[in-house]
Design an enzyme around this catalytic site. Structure first.
Site, PDB file in Angstrom:
ATOM      1  N   CYS A 100       0.973  -0.697  -0.308  1.00 23.39           N
ATOM      2  CA  CYS A 100       0.357  -0.058  -0.111  1.00 23.39           C
ATOM      3  C   CYS A 100       0.842   1.191   0.112  1.00 23.39           C
ATOM      4  CB  CYS A 100      -1.079  -0.062   1.513  1.00 23.39           C
ATOM      5  SG  CYS A 100      -2.272   1.566   1.456  1.00 23.39           S
ATOM      6  N   GLY A 224      -6.889  -5.567  -9.995  1.00 22.08           N
ATOM      7  CA  GLY A 224      -8.115  -4.782  -7.999  1.00 22.08           C
ATOM      8  C   GLY A 224      -9.380  -3.599  -9.555  1.00 22.08           C
TER       9      GLY A 224
END
EC number: 1.3.1.-
Length: 321
Positions: A100, A224
């Site tokens: 992330c 994603g």
């Protein structure tokens, strides 16, 4: 592809995305052909484990497929405890987030910030792997900056620590989601380690999926953002990988059916007081292609009632047809 003792039904994985891959979205992606879905990132901070948000993010025993939870943090002991708690709650695979790039995550030395500190990475991986009796996987980026790509080093470390599959997003932390993903680094990692390698980043259609698999030699793909508002992308990609043929565009009636069912599930899962707010972003993604002028989306986002949302969608599709 196998992850530990688990055989995936195909090579397509729905990526963990904070605020997006909740249970309704994971279930839909699985129904639309994903071989594995991964939960939203969960903090390893024990102070938030009992919050409503954390409870909703945990996997549920009756979910379809292999139940996989992603955890994030920087303290090895906390990460191990978080892994244990999620396994006790039904997780069958634990995924560790070191990919992330968000500032609020990196400020806590979590996510992709950890790539700068291989010793800390090793401590976290060792603690988590030793804490649970389920497979542990890892998600990373290619490095923390274009001039500091160290994914090969991290990949070898991960394999040595007992990580059973590795996902690599083809950008560095500094790149965020800017520019294009690169796959040379993923290819190099695949040639270096023997554990399954999963390629991630900018896999937006069946042709790109085939090209990335062929170029990198990856064992699987993680998708994603391309699945936002288009969960049927998994079915499209799998069909192309199986047959070499592209499926026709999804009929509008099927888009309506899936969208309305998804919105109802969000209302049920979060409750009428919160579900309508969560539904807004999903509706916006679904209708990007069909409502390019934004007028309906602006009108829809002003609705503050679950039943009115469904009525508005019914009316929209009737007018569109």
């Amino acid at each position: 592809m196998r992850i530990g003792q688990y055989q995936l039904r195909n090579r397509l994985i729905a990526a963990p995305m904070a605020g997006i891959t909740d249970r309704p979205f994971r279930t839909l992606c699985y129904e639309m052909g994903a071989g594995l879905t991964v939960s939203e990132m969960m903090s390893s901070n024990p102070q938030v484990w009992e919050s409503d948000k954390s409870r909703l993010r945990m996997v549920h025993i009756d979910e379809p497929g292999i139940r996989t939870v992603q955890i994030a943090g920087s303290a090895p002991k906390e990460m191990a405890d978080a892994a244990r708690i999620n396994v006790e709650s039904g997780a069958q695979i634990i995924d560790i987030n070191m990919g992330c790039p968000a500032k609020k995550v990196n400020r806590k030395l979590a996510g992709s910030a950890l790539l700068q500190y291989p010793d800390v990475v090793k401590s976290i991986l060792t603690e988590v792997v030793n804490a649970v009796d389920v497979p542990v996987t890892l998600k990373i980026r290619t490095g923390w900056a274009p001039e500091h790509r160290n994914c090969e080093e991290i990949a070898q470390l991960a394999e040595d620590c007992g990580i059973q599959a590795l996902t690599i997003h083809g950008r560095t932390r500094a790149c965020l989601f800017n520019g294009e993903a690169e796959y040379d680094s993923i290819r190099a990692v695949k040639q270096k380690v023997s554990i399954p390698v999963i390629a991630n980043g900018d896999i937006t259609d069946p042709l790109k999926a085939r090209a990335v698999l062929d170029y990198t030699g990856a064992d699987a793909l993680m998708i994603g953002r391309a699945a936002q508002g288009r969960p049927w992308i998994f079915r499209e990609i799998q069909h192309y990988l199986d047959t070499g043929e592209l499926l026709p565009p999804l009929p509008l009636a099927e888009v309506k059916r899936l969208l309305c069912a998804h919105v109802r599930e969000l209302h049920d899962f979060y409750g009428p007081a919160k579900g309508y707010r969560i539904a807004r972003k999903h509706v916006s993604w679904y209708l990007q292609e069909h409502a390019p002028n934004d007028q309906f989306r602006r009108t829809f986002n002003a609705i503050e009632d679950a039943s009115e949302q469904l009525e508005a969608l019914e009316a929209y599709f009737e007018n569109f047809a």
